[in-house]
Design a protein around this motif. Structure first.
Motif: not given
Length: 693
Positions: A212-228, A267-270
């Motif tokens: 999940t996204f909780k397992d991804v540390a750092g890179l908040a901007e990149a996570k925001q893009e794929v979370e959208e 992304v696959a997990g979420e």
């Protein structure tokens, strides 16, 4: 970017007996019974052949004999009932029933048991005329003359095997070879005829990814893009009510080890939609047209399961710019595959509900048509983590470790500038291994520092054979680097100097480079001067130079050429840059400047290097006494720290300012400095940080 904390997700197995069976629940899902294997059929056929052969060999059959025995024993005793000549080659002897007991012992010696009806013996006659003449001569004077009978027999089974056997063998061999080829080519269960099918792994509700996204540390901007993108798939009405459309594709770009594939796994997990995952090399095959066929099949499956996500890792394997490959004018399979991919992503037929995710660290070589909006609407840059992000990554990877009280996340993040998420994971693992090697109960701060040394500099080689003269040269060389870096304002802060061989280096000066986004000309010149300090020290002290400065000279030369031809830091060449950051250079065979300009660039580069070399010699000459003390102390102790330089040269005038900026009273340790080509990154690459002999 942090890797997945697998140890946190997986619960350790209970301390049961390893020879005990699994639980009932496990037995129902995964029964312990043997699985069917195709090789069992081959083994069964072999057993049948062996059994038939044994049965045939153990049945009744005539015993081999010769004419002399037949003449002297059987004919002489009148034991033969009749003689049958088969195919004019062999003579089968049929004995009388009352004479069988005489030859019982002979049958047992040959492990044979002929039937009572016969034949009982057989032998080769040679020619028919000779056999008949010998038979007549042997029966002269006998009251019962036996006349030979002639019989023709054909071995239908043998003839059939020899007739069609080779063809059957060739067909079986052909099927076996193609089956093996289809396996190697990923043909799947359909064999060679299924080689054009997609090789993508499908993750859906039956095979859900736990990342999940909780397992991804750092890179908040990149996570925001794929979370959208994930949120759009879950709640499309939130965006469509305003007239927005779902992005068709997103391209993850960044250096190796920064977590591009990890983001895709998250992304696959979420996402609660089917997820197709494959590598760019899965499209490339030895057969012509297979790549394009697999692309068509992949998008066909994706449309059937829309909405869904397709992830292509290392897309540069098929997305290289067309027309820039070594197969001049040939029918390149990669180009055909790319053409099909471009058509499927945004062609005449629309792919509604299919989102493409791709990852690469070679975005500069990708085809322009692949990068345009409508195919990859978003380019998400996943860069090396900064100070704060490295702290978050360390927190993820430190969870499974048993840490000592002196381990601080803030301190570790400051000691690893330029490290990627994969590098940080490696540091934590190496630190745990080093602590276990030293039989410690917890991983200490020193274990982490040694792990950073091990990863950057290589394995320490204290037993390497070095002569006293060579060791003295190395000591003065490294002391030259340390002296100049301490006395120049913009040189990286020194941490320690060592003459203990490590990896391929015979010695190294370790620094903690600043994390800066831009680099000035003065900073570059100070770094070059510091890098040339080793060669300058050798010339001043020993009146000769050695090959130990090869690495320094190589880095300084690259840096000087970058200053002149990339950064426009030369007055004569001017504010021009011949660097093509897009990678789509049209100057494939010629330089983008004339021969006269090339000569001018060479002159300017030599001028910069010579000036900094003379500057290094001047600094060492003015501080010859301190340089000598530092070298002697280095020969005595092999490793010296910044405190020793402070005792010899005093405090740096700008040191207080650096301390205030860092706001940390702990002694920074472990980062090698290397005068590498400045590429204007936010952090300097950890591989470009060792000035070594």
């Amino acid at each position: 970017m942090a890797e997945i904390d697998k140890n946190r997700k997986e619960t350790p197995p209970p301390p049961n007996n390893p020879f005990m069976g699994a639980s009932k629940k496990t037995d129902k899902k995964n029964p312990k019974g043997p699985k069917f294997n195709a090789y069992w059929v081959y083994g069964l056929i072999a057993l049948v052949f062996i059994g038939v052969q044994y049965f045939i060999s153990s049945t009744s059959g005539p015993v081999e004999t010769n004419w002399s025995e037949v003449k002297s024993t059987m004919l002489a005793n009148n034991d033969i009932e009749r003689i049958v000549v088969v195919n004019e080659k062999n003579a089968n002897i049929y004995l009388k029933k009352n004479s069988l007991e005489k030859y019982k012992q002979q049958f047992e010696e040959h492990f044979a048991k002929p039937s009572d009806a016969g034949p009982h013996f057989t032998f080769t006659i040679g020619s028919v005329e000779t056999f008949e003449r010998n038979l007549r001569e042997a029966q002269e004077g006998s009251s019962e003359e036996i006349l030979p009978e002639y019989k023709e027999e054909r071995n239908w089974a043998g003839e059939l095997i020899w007739t069609i056997g080779p063809f059957v063998l060739i067909i079986l061999l052909w099927l076996w070879i193609f089956r093996r080829m289809s396996r190697g080519a990923g043909g799947g269960a359909g064999g060679i005829f299924n080689v054009g099918k997609s090789q993508a792994k499908v993750f859906d509700k039956d095979q859900k990814v736990t990342t999940t996204f909780k397992d991804v540390a750092g890179l908040a901007e990149a996570k925001q893009e794929v979370e959208e993108i994930v949120e759009f798939l879950k709640q499309p009405a939130k965006f469509t009510k305003l007239g927005g459309k779902i992005p068709k594709g997103a391209l993850l770009v960044g250096p190796p080890g920064t977590g591009k594939t990890l983001l895709a796994r998250a992304v696959a997990g979420e996402a609660s939609v089917p997820f197709f995952s494959m590598s760019g090399s899965d499209f490339v095959e030895m057969f012509v047209g297979v790549g394009a066929s697999r692309v068509r099949d992949l998008f066909k499956q994706a449309k059937e399961k829309a909405p869904c996500i397709i992830f292509i890792d290392e897309i540069d394997a098929i997305g290289r710019a067309r027309g820039k490959n070594p197969n001049f004018g040939s029918n390149d399979e990669r180009e055909n595959t790319l053409n099909q991919l471009l058509t499927e992503m945004d062609g005449f037929d629309t792919n509604s509900g299919v989102i493409i995710l791709a990852a690469t660290n070679r975005a500069d070589i990708l085809d322009r048509a692949l990068m345009r909006a409508g195919r990859f609407d978003r380019q998400i840059h996943v860069e090396l983590p900064d100070l704060k992000e490295r702290g978050e990554i360390f927190k993820v990877h430190l969870r499974p470790l048993k840490l000592g009280e002196d381990v601080k996340v803030e301190f570790l993040s400051k000691q690893t500038p330029g490290f990627s998420g994969a590098d940080i994971a490696n540091v934590c693992n190496e630190a745990a291994l080093i602590a276990a090697r030293r039989n410690r109960d917890a991983v200490t701060k020193q274990d982490f520092l040694d792990a950073v040394d091990r990863i950057i500099g290589g394995l320490e080689k204290k037993n390497k054979i070095i002569s006293k003269e060579e060791k003295k040269t190395i000591a003065y060389h490294e002391a030259g680097h340390a002296t100049i870096s301490w006395l120049l304002e913009y040189a990286h802060p020194l941490v320690k100097v060592t003459i203990v061989p490590r990896g391929k280096a015979l010695g190294a000066a370790w620094y903690l480079p600043e994390e800066r986004s831009i680099t000035t000309k003065e900073q570059l010149l100070d770094e070059m001067c510091s890098a040339l300090g080793g060669r300058a020290a050798e010339e001043l002290i020993f009146k000769r130079v050695s090959s130990g400065a090869q690495n320094d000279l190589e880095k300084v030369t690259k840096q000087a050429y970058a200053m002149v031809s990339y950064f426009g830091m030369s007055e004569k060449v001017g504010n021009v840059s011949y660097y093509d950051s897009s990678g789509q250079s049209d100057y494939s065979f010629t330089k983008p400047y004339s021969e006269k300009t090339a000569e001018l660039i060479d002159e300017e580069v030599k001028k910069i290097i010579d000036s900094q070399y003379q500057r290094a010699k001047k600094v060492l000459t003015e501080n010859a006494e301190g340089h000598k003390k530092l070298a002697e102390k280095l020969l005595e102790r092999e490793v010296i720290f910044s405190e020793d330089l402070e005792l010899i040269f005093g405090k740096r005038h700008w040191e207080q300012k650096l301390i205030e900026n860092e706001n940390d009273q702990e002694k920074p340790v472990q980062k090698e400095e290397q005068a590498a080509e400045p590429v204007n990154n936010t952090t300097e690459n950890k591989e470009n940080q060792a000035i070594s002999v």
